[in-house]
Design an enzyme around this catalytic site. Structure first.
Site, PDB file in Angstrom:
ATOM      1  N   ARG A   1     -19.215  -5.573 -26.993  1.00  0.00           N
ATOM      2  CA  ARG A   1     -18.431  -6.782 -26.743  1.00  0.00           C
ATOM      3  C   ARG A   1     -18.549  -7.711 -27.943  1.00  0.00           C
ATOM      4  O   ARG A   1     -19.645  -7.959 -28.442  1.00  0.00           O
ATOM      5  CB  ARG A   1     -18.909  -7.504 -25.478  1.00  0.00           C
ATOM      6  CG  ARG A   1     -18.623  -6.712 -24.208  1.00  0.00           C
ATOM      7  CD  ARG A   1     -19.077  -7.438 -22.966  1.00  0.00           C
ATOM      8  NE  ARG A   1     -18.922  -6.580 -21.793  1.00  0.00           N
ATOM      9  CZ  ARG A   1     -19.376  -6.869 -20.577  1.00  0.00           C
ATOM     10  NH1 ARG A   1     -20.024  -8.004 -20.385  1.00  0.00           N
ATOM     11  NH2 ARG A   1     -19.195  -6.035 -19.576  1.00  0.00           N
TER      12      ARG A   1
ATOM     13  N   ARG B   1     -27.719 -11.400 -24.888  1.00  0.00           N
ATOM     14  CA  ARG B   1     -26.284 -11.241 -25.131  1.00  0.00           C
ATOM     15  C   ARG B   1     -26.072 -10.575 -26.490  1.00  0.00           C
ATOM     16  O   ARG B   1     -26.068 -11.231 -27.528  1.00  0.00           O
ATOM     17  CB  ARG B   1     -25.580 -12.600 -25.068  1.00  0.00           C
ATOM     18  CG  ARG B   1     -24.068 -12.509 -24.934  1.00  0.00           C
ATOM     19  CD  ARG B   1     -23.459 -13.890 -24.807  1.00  0.00           C
ATOM     20  NE  ARG B   1     -23.876 -14.579 -23.606  1.00  0.00           N
ATOM     21  CZ  ARG B   1     -23.292 -14.448 -22.412  1.00  0.00           C
ATOM     22  NH1 ARG B   1     -22.264 -13.630 -22.277  1.00  0.00           N
ATOM     23  NH2 ARG B   1     -23.735 -15.128 -21.373  1.00  0.00           N
TER      24      ARG B   1
ATOM     25  N   GLU C   1     -28.352 -13.737 -14.837  1.00  0.00           N
ATOM     26  CA  GLU C   1     -27.539 -12.630 -14.323  1.00  0.00           C
ATOM     27  C   GLU C   1     -28.010 -11.288 -14.890  1.00  0.00           C
ATOM     28  O   GLU C   1     -28.248 -11.155 -16.087  1.00  0.00           O
ATOM     29  CB  GLU C   1     -26.071 -12.837 -14.693  1.00  0.00           C
ATOM     30  CG  GLU C   1     -25.159 -11.708 -14.221  1.00  0.00           C
ATOM     31  CD  GLU C   1     -23.793 -11.751 -14.869  1.00  0.00           C
ATOM     32  OE1 GLU C   1     -23.148 -10.685 -14.960  1.00  0.00           O
ATOM     33  OE2 GLU C   1     -23.359 -12.837 -15.312  1.00  0.00           O
TER      34      GLU C   1
ATOM     35  N   SER D   1     -23.405  -7.644 -11.861  1.00  0.00           N
ATOM     36  CA  SER D   1     -22.228  -8.243 -11.246  1.00  0.00           C
ATOM     37  C   SER D   1     -21.467  -7.127 -10.555  1.00  0.00           C
ATOM     38  O   SER D   1     -21.066  -6.156 -11.200  1.00  0.00           O
ATOM     39  CB  SER D   1     -21.358  -8.914 -12.317  1.00  0.00           C
ATOM     40  OG  SER D   1     -20.327  -9.676 -11.731  1.00  0.00           O
TER      41      SER D   1
ATOM     42  N   ARG E   1     -31.000  -6.260 -20.257  1.00  0.00           N
ATOM     43  CA  ARG E   1     -31.443  -7.423 -19.484  1.00  0.00           C
ATOM     44  C   ARG E   1     -32.587  -7.050 -18.542  1.00  0.00           C
ATOM     45  O   ARG E   1     -33.463  -7.872 -18.255  1.00  0.00           O
ATOM     46  CB  ARG E   1     -30.272  -8.026 -18.718  1.00  0.00           C
ATOM     47  CG  ARG E   1     -29.229  -8.629 -19.644  1.00  0.00           C
ATOM     48  CD  ARG E   1     -28.212  -9.469 -18.922  1.00  0.00           C
ATOM     49  NE  ARG E   1     -27.260 -10.056 -19.870  1.00  0.00           N
ATOM     50  CZ  ARG E   1     -26.531 -11.145 -19.637  1.00  0.00           C
ATOM     51  NH1 ARG E   1     -26.644 -11.764 -18.469  1.00  0.00           N
ATOM     52  NH2 ARG E   1     -25.696 -11.596 -20.545  1.00  0.00           N
TER      53      ARG E   1
END
Length: 423
Positions: free
Chosen positions: A259, A274, A346, A349, A388
């Site tokens: 990403r 991230r 987070e 999801s 994560r």
């Protein structure tokens, strides 16, 4: 993609659902394009019918030895007019599809209305955060001595890249293997190894294009590096008519993901949270519409099971309309406790998209005993984000001497190693 028939039948309900997302009414605009598209279709059909009728009349006139000049002139005019009409019809039909493709999915009835993450609803908590007898460190401070090399990653590739070494790299791999084994052997998902380079159709079908083009990487030959294997796994049923689909189709994969994070500039620039390149174990389900809500609960529970096996405290949130993704109908976020940051972050999801993606990629099933087909429902979730989860293990299992204990369920994947110690 939205069903235009539903907008025609109840434009007020469509606008009311968009209003929950904080959007202005759009039904009038969409229906105006739709009306023009249908009018052009009717006109094209009328011109074709009259051309055929006139062509037959020419033959009949010649057989009677009547003068067909006027009829021939009319056919010539119709032939000239038809390509213009067909081109306009095609353009307006494409404009309708393009407009529908930019409108987000409608939220499920139980999704709370809200502006941002502050309006999300906490549904449950599991586990008790560990009480430390020392001040716990963030992973960005703890990791470098254990093999989390931010400096080399940045030197090789720039910001948001990390070079893992030794036990740290092995722990990262162990997490992914543990997740895959759990989902395949315990949760009934079929392991897949899909491509990480895909074409426009796969990205469009899973609602990543056109909206998220700037957040993705594209190769010089026009392929996209997947932002998640949701793209590859879900698109594997594109343009297919599945059978009865009596049992949901459940797939999982561990892949690299990429990403550009154009939409997250300045966020989490420090550490491993991230990254431009990361790994994730993805969960995807393709099912009948009647099964999708139950599958959403099941998928989320599968992701929670990984956190529970690792003994990592977490909470489940129901996202409000203002924080929910473009393609989602309903989303549960799982947030893990990070003691070094003293915050919930987070880690998964899980979303149900209804038939939103299926319409974009024409994925259908044929119920037993029925002649027609229906669109499938698709769901996706992280089971979990590997990087994560590594961060969560580091922060929750850190020791006063700077070492990190390896969770018991991971030790078989680590060759019996029970601790990472500073080098």
């Amino acid at each position: 993609m939205h069903d235009i028939r539903l907008i025609r039948d109840d434009p007020a309900a469509f606008d009311a659902a968009l209003a929950k997302r904080g959007l202005a009414p759009l039904s009038a605009e969409v229906l105006s394009i739709d009306e023009r598209a249908r009018a052009l279709t009717t006109e094209v059909q009328a011109v074709l019918a009259r051309r055929n009728e006139a062509s037959k009349a020419i033959g009949a006139a010649k057989a009677r030895r009547d003068d067909p000049t006027d009829l021939m002139a009319e056919v010539a005019t119709l032939k000239e007019r038809l390509p213009v009409l067909e081109a306009e019809q095609k353009a307006v039909a494409a404009a309708l599809i393009d407009r529908l493709a930019t409108i987000p999915n409608l939220p499920a009835d139980d999704v709370p209305k809200g502006k941002d993450e502050s309006d999300n609803v906490e549904l449950k908590r599991w586990g008790t955060p560990r009480a430390f007898d020392f001040v716990p460190k963030e992973h960005a401070d703890l990791g470098p001595a254990l093999g989390m090399d931010f400096e080399t990653g940045a030197r090789l590739s720039g910001a948001r890249f990390t070079f893992l070494r030794g036990g740290m790299a092995r722990l990262h791999r162990a997490l992914a293997q543990f997740m895959l084994d759990r989902h395949v052997e315990g949760n009934g998902y079929v392991e897949c190894n899909p491509p990480v380079l895909v074409g426009d159709a796969a990205m469009y079908g899973t609602d990543k294009l056109p909206k998220f083009a700037d957040d993705s990487f594209k190769t010089t030959d026009g392929r996209w590096l997947i932002p998640t294997s949701e793209v590859s796994l879900t698109a594997s049923v594109a343009d297919r008519i599945l059978g009865d689909l009596a049992e949901p189709m459940r797939m999982t994969a561990h892949t690299l993901c990429f990403r550009s994070e154009a939409g997250a500039a300045g966020r989490d620039t420090r550490g491993f949270i991230r990254q431009h390149q990361f790994e994730k174990v993805e969960l995807v389900t393709v099912c009948r519409p009647d099964d999708s809500d139950a599958e959403h609960e099941r998928m989320t529970a599968c992701a929670e099971g990984v956190l529970e096996a690792l003994d990592l405290p977490y909470r489940r949130l129901l996202l409000c309309t203002g924080d929910m993704g473009f393609g989602a109908r309903r989303t549960y976020d799982l947030e893990v406790w990070l003691p070094g940051q003293d915050a919930w972050r987070e880690i998964s999801s899980c979303s149900t998209t209804g038939d939103f993606q299926a319409r974009r990629m024409n994925a259908r099933f044929r119920p037993e005993g029925e002649k027609g087909t229906r669109f499938v429902h698709t769901l996706n979730g992280s089971g979990l984000a590997v990087g994560r989860t590594l961060v969560a293990v580091l922060e929750n299992y850190q020791q006063a001497d700077g070492s990190v204990a390896v969770p018991a369920v991971l030790q078989p994947y680590m060759g019996g190693v029970d601790r990472l110690s500073p080098r």
